[in-house]
Design a protein around this motif. Structure first.
Motif, PDB file in Angstrom:
ATOM      1  N   GLY A  34      -0.042  -1.573  60.269  1.00  0.00           N
ATOM      2  CA  GLY A  34       0.150  -0.380  59.463  1.00  0.00           C
ATOM      3  C   GLY A  34      -0.570   0.865  59.921  1.00  0.00           C
ATOM      4  O   GLY A  34      -0.283   1.959  59.417  1.00  0.00           O
ATOM      5  N   GLN A  35      -1.547   0.765  60.861  1.00  0.00           N
ATOM      6  CA  GLN A  35      -2.218   1.984  61.317  1.00  0.00           C
ATOM      7  C   GLN A  35      -1.202   2.954  61.900  1.00  0.00           C
ATOM      8  O   GLN A  35      -0.350   2.575  62.700  1.00  0.00           O
ATOM      9  N   THR A  36      -1.278   4.202  61.494  1.00  0.00           N
ATOM     10  CA  THR A  36      -0.322   5.192  61.993  1.00  0.00           C
ATOM     11  C   THR A  36      -0.699   5.646  63.393  1.00  0.00           C
ATOM     12  O   THR A  36      -1.868   5.616  63.790  1.00  0.00           O
ATOM     13  N   VAL A  37       0.296   6.062  64.130  1.00  0.00           N
ATOM     14  CA  VAL A  37       0.065   6.570  65.483  1.00  0.00           C
ATOM     15  C   VAL A  37      -0.664   7.914  65.379  1.00  0.00           C
ATOM     16  O   VAL A  37      -0.745   8.510  64.303  1.00  0.00           O
ATOM     17  N   PRO A  38      -1.225   8.403  66.492  1.00  0.00           N
ATOM     18  CA  PRO A  38      -1.945   9.680  66.448  1.00  0.00           C
ATOM     19  C   PRO A  38      -1.106  10.790  65.832  1.00  0.00           C
ATOM     20  O   PRO A  38       0.110  10.870  66.033  1.00  0.00           O
ATOM     21  N   SER A  39      -1.787  11.654  65.088  1.00  0.00           N
ATOM     22  CA  SER A  39      -1.086  12.720  64.367  1.00  0.00           C
ATOM     23  C   SER A  39      -1.820  14.047  64.518  1.00  0.00           C
ATOM     24  O   SER A  39      -2.337  14.581  63.527  1.00  0.00           O
ATOM     25  N   PRO A  40      -1.874  14.596  65.726  1.00  0.00           N
ATOM     26  CA  PRO A  40      -2.460  15.933  65.878  1.00  0.00           C
ATOM     27  C   PRO A  40      -1.581  16.976  65.215  1.00  0.00           C
ATOM     28  O   PRO A  40      -0.416  16.715  64.883  1.00  0.00           O
ATOM     29  N   ARG A  41      -2.132  18.166  65.037  1.00  0.00           N
ATOM     30  CA  ARG A  41      -1.355  19.227  64.402  1.00  0.00           C
ATOM     31  C   ARG A  41      -0.157  19.641  65.254  1.00  0.00           C
ATOM     32  O   ARG A  41       0.868  20.074  64.727  1.00  0.00           O
ATOM     33  N   ALA A  42      -0.301  19.514  66.563  1.00  0.00           N
ATOM     34  CA  ALA A  42       0.789  19.856  67.482  1.00  0.00           C
ATOM     35  C   ALA A  42       0.475  19.219  68.825  1.00  0.00           C
ATOM     36  O   ALA A  42      -0.647  18.752  69.060  1.00  0.00           O
ATOM     37  N   VAL A  43       1.463  19.170  69.707  1.00  0.00           N
ATOM     38  CA  VAL A  43       1.234  18.759  71.090  1.00  0.00           C
ATOM     39  C   VAL A  43       1.915  19.763  72.011  1.00  0.00           C
ATOM     40  O   VAL A  43       2.907  20.396  71.637  1.00  0.00           O
ATOM     41  N   ASP A  44       1.354  19.901  73.199  1.00  0.00           N
ATOM     42  CA  ASP A  44       1.907  20.823  74.196  1.00  0.00           C
ATOM     43  C   ASP A  44       2.378  20.045  75.417  1.00  0.00           C
ATOM     44  O   ASP A  44       2.156  20.458  76.561  1.00  0.00           O
ATOM     45  N   PHE A  45       3.011  18.894  75.169  1.00  0.00           N
ATOM     46  CA  PHE A  45       3.526  18.099  76.278  1.00  0.00           C
ATOM     47  C   PHE A  45       4.817  17.432  75.846  1.00  0.00           C
ATOM     48  O   PHE A  45       5.154  17.394  74.645  1.00  0.00           O
ATOM     49  N   THR A  46       5.547  16.925  76.817  1.00  0.00           N
ATOM     50  CA  THR A  46       6.773  16.178  76.550  1.00  0.00           C
ATOM     51  C   THR A  46       6.471  14.692  76.610  1.00  0.00           C
ATOM     52  O   THR A  46       6.043  14.195  77.659  1.00  0.00           O
ATOM     53  N   PRO A  47       6.638  13.959  75.509  1.00  0.00           N
ATOM     54  CA  PRO A  47       6.413  12.514  75.562  1.00  0.00           C
ATOM     55  C   PRO A  47       7.277  11.862  76.639  1.00  0.00           C
ATOM     56  O   PRO A  47       8.469  12.159  76.764  1.00  0.00           O
ATOM     57  N   GLY A  48       6.646  10.976  77.415  1.00  0.00           N
ATOM     58  CA  GLY A  48       7.341  10.346  78.528  1.00  0.00           C
ATOM     59  C   GLY A  48       7.039  10.971  79.862  1.00  0.00           C
ATOM     60  O   GLY A  48       7.443  10.442  80.902  1.00  0.00           O
ATOM     61  N   HIS A  49       6.324  12.104  79.873  1.00  0.00           N
ATOM     62  CA  HIS A  49       5.899  12.707  81.125  1.00  0.00           C
ATOM     63  C   HIS A  49       4.556  12.123  81.546  1.00  0.00           C
ATOM     64  O   HIS A  49       3.827  11.529  80.753  1.00  0.00           O
ATOM     65  N   LEU A  50       4.226  12.296  82.812  1.00  0.00           N
ATOM     66  CA  LEU A  50       2.974  11.784  83.360  1.00  0.00           C
ATOM     67  C   LEU A  50       1.833  12.682  82.897  1.00  0.00           C
ATOM     68  O   LEU A  50       1.648  13.789  83.401  1.00  0.00           O
ATOM     69  N   LEU A  51       1.060  12.192  81.939  1.00  0.00           N
ATOM     70  CA  LEU A  51      -0.012  12.972  81.331  1.00  0.00           C
ATOM     71  C   LEU A  51      -1.393  12.526  81.791  1.00  0.00           C
ATOM     72  O   LEU A  51      -2.361  13.281  81.667  1.00  0.00           O
ATOM     73  N   GLY A  52      -1.498  11.304  82.321  1.00  0.00           N
ATOM     74  CA  GLY A  52      -2.799  10.742  82.631  1.00  0.00           C
ATOM     75  C   GLY A  52      -3.365  11.112  83.981  1.00  0.00           C
ATOM     76  O   GLY A  52      -4.505  10.767  84.280  1.00  0.00           O
ATOM     77  N   SER A  53      -2.592  11.826  84.810  1.00  0.00           N
ATOM     78  CA  SER A  53      -3.104  12.268  86.106  1.00  0.00           C
ATOM     79  C   SER A  53      -3.608  13.703  85.991  1.00  0.00           C
ATOM     80  O   SER A  53      -3.398  14.378  84.981  1.00  0.00           O
ATOM     81  N   VAL A  54      -4.263  14.176  87.047  1.00  0.00           N
ATOM     82  CA  VAL A  54      -4.941  15.471  86.960  1.00  0.00           C
ATOM     83  C   VAL A  54      -3.989  16.617  86.619  1.00  0.00           C
ATOM     84  O   VAL A  54      -4.356  17.520  85.853  1.00  0.00           O
ATOM     85  N   SER A  55      -2.777  16.591  87.149  1.00  0.00           N
ATOM     86  CA  SER A  55      -1.857  17.684  86.833  1.00  0.00           C
ATOM     87  C   SER A  55      -1.292  17.575  85.426  1.00  0.00           C
ATOM     88  O   SER A  55      -0.897  18.577  84.828  1.00  0.00           O
ATOM     89  N   GLY A  56      -1.270  16.362  84.863  1.00  0.00           N
ATOM     90  CA  GLY A  56      -0.805  16.197  83.491  1.00  0.00           C
ATOM     91  C   GLY A  56      -1.802  16.707  82.467  1.00  0.00           C
ATOM     92  O   GLY A  56      -1.411  17.171  81.394  1.00  0.00           O
ATOM     93  N   GLU A  57      -3.092  16.605  82.794  1.00  0.00           N
ATOM     94  CA  GLU A  57      -4.172  17.185  81.969  1.00  0.00           C
ATOM     95  C   GLU A  57      -4.148  16.736  80.509  1.00  0.00           C
ATOM     96  O   GLU A  57      -4.689  17.403  79.625  1.00  0.00           O
ATOM     97  N   LEU A  58      -3.509  15.571  80.251  1.00  0.00           N
ATOM     98  CA  LEU A  58      -3.345  15.077  78.874  1.00  0.00           C
ATOM     99  C   LEU A  58      -2.706  16.116  77.955  1.00  0.00           C
ATOM    100  O   LEU A  58      -2.799  16.019  76.727  1.00  0.00           O
ATOM    101  N   GLY A  59      -2.055  17.089  78.560  1.00  0.00           N
ATOM    102  CA  GLY A  59      -1.384  18.126  77.778  1.00  0.00           C
ATOM    103  C   GLY A  59      -2.321  19.007  76.981  1.00  0.00           C
ATOM    104  O   GLY A  59      -1.908  19.658  76.020  1.00  0.00           O
TER     105      GLY A  59
END
Length: 388
Positions: A34-59
């Motif tokens: 039942g724990q909900t997934v992360p819920s930030p106020r907004a995101v500045d990335f496209t889910p499914g893109h490479l975010l974990g490398s240096v150029s992805g910058e975790l968005g």
């Protein structure tokens, strides 16, 4: 304004992707339990893109820089002359991933005079010296559950790959061969085998649930025994310790955090009590296993296979024996960094930052150390010891 220092792994060899195999991700709004997934106020990335490398910058760059904060991203994390070492002394926040950990040792924490928050983008914060963080009242947080199912899927994949001798068989195809006898001479069915997990938390329990349909016997050991209803539902056999469990198992999977009680657990003595021909899967932490004991057990035939996704140190040096030992299915530390998982742990990292920057409470389940005490997930999973 805060300085945020973020350590991520390098971009792909051929450059940051300009396209992806899939256009989107399945929508998941909660985890098992039942724990909900992360819920930030907004995101500045496209889910499914490479975010974990240096150029992805975790968005994170648009969000942080729009608030006037300094954001430094690097993959250069080791040694006195590394970018991480140079940027650390005045950093307020350090973000790191378990797959490419920036080891926050006691010595580094002592140099980081402004450090107030250490975030693990993912799960597993043993690269942070928790004793030093406790002493300095540094908050340690991670995105609990964000990639637990990703790791559980990897465990099942590795288990089947080892037992069915998949990787050597695939290599025969790549090499142009059709050597059926060579392929099947180490191939078995998992049906009817006995499978045990060391720890049955979020990952371990998910592994057990996914293996149940394979008609195997299921065993577990954990410092927190599961409810009787869960044991009955899955047909689980509980053992008081790993030493009690492993002699009964054809496959053992390690899903425990690294702490004093688990470090070096799988040494020559414990491995020697396992069935001849057993398989050992470790996607938890490398130092739960004695490096050379695993190598010896594979070479002398006591273990039929070892598959792991975790190494020490990370990245592993080219001469690490686990690269060349026989009957292994090693991967770089990728089990929890699928593109699906990255979308969740990037969002969770932003959620933690939003809370910390505005002085509001960080989700309890994300906390490892807070207010000078083990807290949240940390209180459940960890005892403290300095990382090595």
């Amino acid at each position: 304004m805060a300085k945020v220092l973020c350590v991520l792994y390098d971009d792909p060899v051929d450059g940051y992707p300009t396209s992806y195999p899939r256009n989107d991700l399945p929508r998941i709004d909660h985890y098992p339990g039942g724990q909900t997934v992360p819920s930030p106020r907004a995101v500045d990335f496209t889910p499914g893109h490479l975010l974990g490398s240096v150029s992805g910058e975790l968005g994170l760059r648009p969000f942080l820089e729009s608030g006037g904060h300094t954001f430094v991203v690097t993959s250069d994390k080791d040694g006195a002359d590394s970018t991480f070492e140079r940027e650390l002394p005045d950093a307020d926040v350090v973000i790191s991933q378990p797959f490419w950990p920036a080891y926050l040792t006691a010595e580094r924490i002592a140099k980081a005079r402004n450090l107030k928050l250490a975030i693990t983008a993912g799960i597993g914060s043993d690269h942070v010296d928790l004793d030093a963080a406790l002493a300095r009242d540094i908050t340690v947080a991670e995105v609990t559950f964000s990639n637990s199912i990703s790791v559980a899927e990897h465990v099942v994949m590795m288990t089947l790959s080892l037992v069915r001798n998949y990787l050597p068989s695939h290599q025969w195809v790549l090499d142009g061969g059709w050597n059926i006898a060579d392929c099947v001479s180490r191939s078995y069915d998992i049906e009817g085998m006995q499978v045990g997990t060391v720890a049955a938390g979020r990952i371990g329990l998910a592994v057990l649930r996914r293996l149940k349909p394979f008609d195997v016997g299921l065993h577990y050991t954990d410092r927190h025994r599961l409810p009787e209803s869960v044991e009955e539902e899955l047909g689980l056999t509980f053992h008081e310790s790993a030493a009690d469990m492993v002699p009964h198992c054809d496959v053992v999977t390690i899903n425990a955090p690294l702490h004093p009680e688990t470090e070096g657990l799988f040494d020559d003595e414990l491995i020697g009590t396992m069935k001849r021909g057993a398989y050992l899967i470790n996607t938890a932490r490398a130092r739960i296993c004695d490096r050379d004991a695993v190598d010896r057990a594979l070479r002398d035939g006591h273990l039929a296979g070892y598959a792991g996704d975790v190494w020490f140190p990370q990245p592993a040096p080219p001469d690490h024996p686990w690269r060349t030992m026989p009957h292994q299915g090693m991967t770089p530390h990728i089990s929890g960094s699928s593109l699906s998982a990255q979308a969740r742990y990037a969002a969770g990292t932003r959620e933690i930052l939003e809370a910390w920057l505005t002085g509001t409470p960080i989700r309890e389940e994300y906390l490892i150390v807070d207010g000078g005490h083990l807290a949240g997930a940390g209180a459940h999973s960890y005892s403290t010891t300095p990382p090595k």
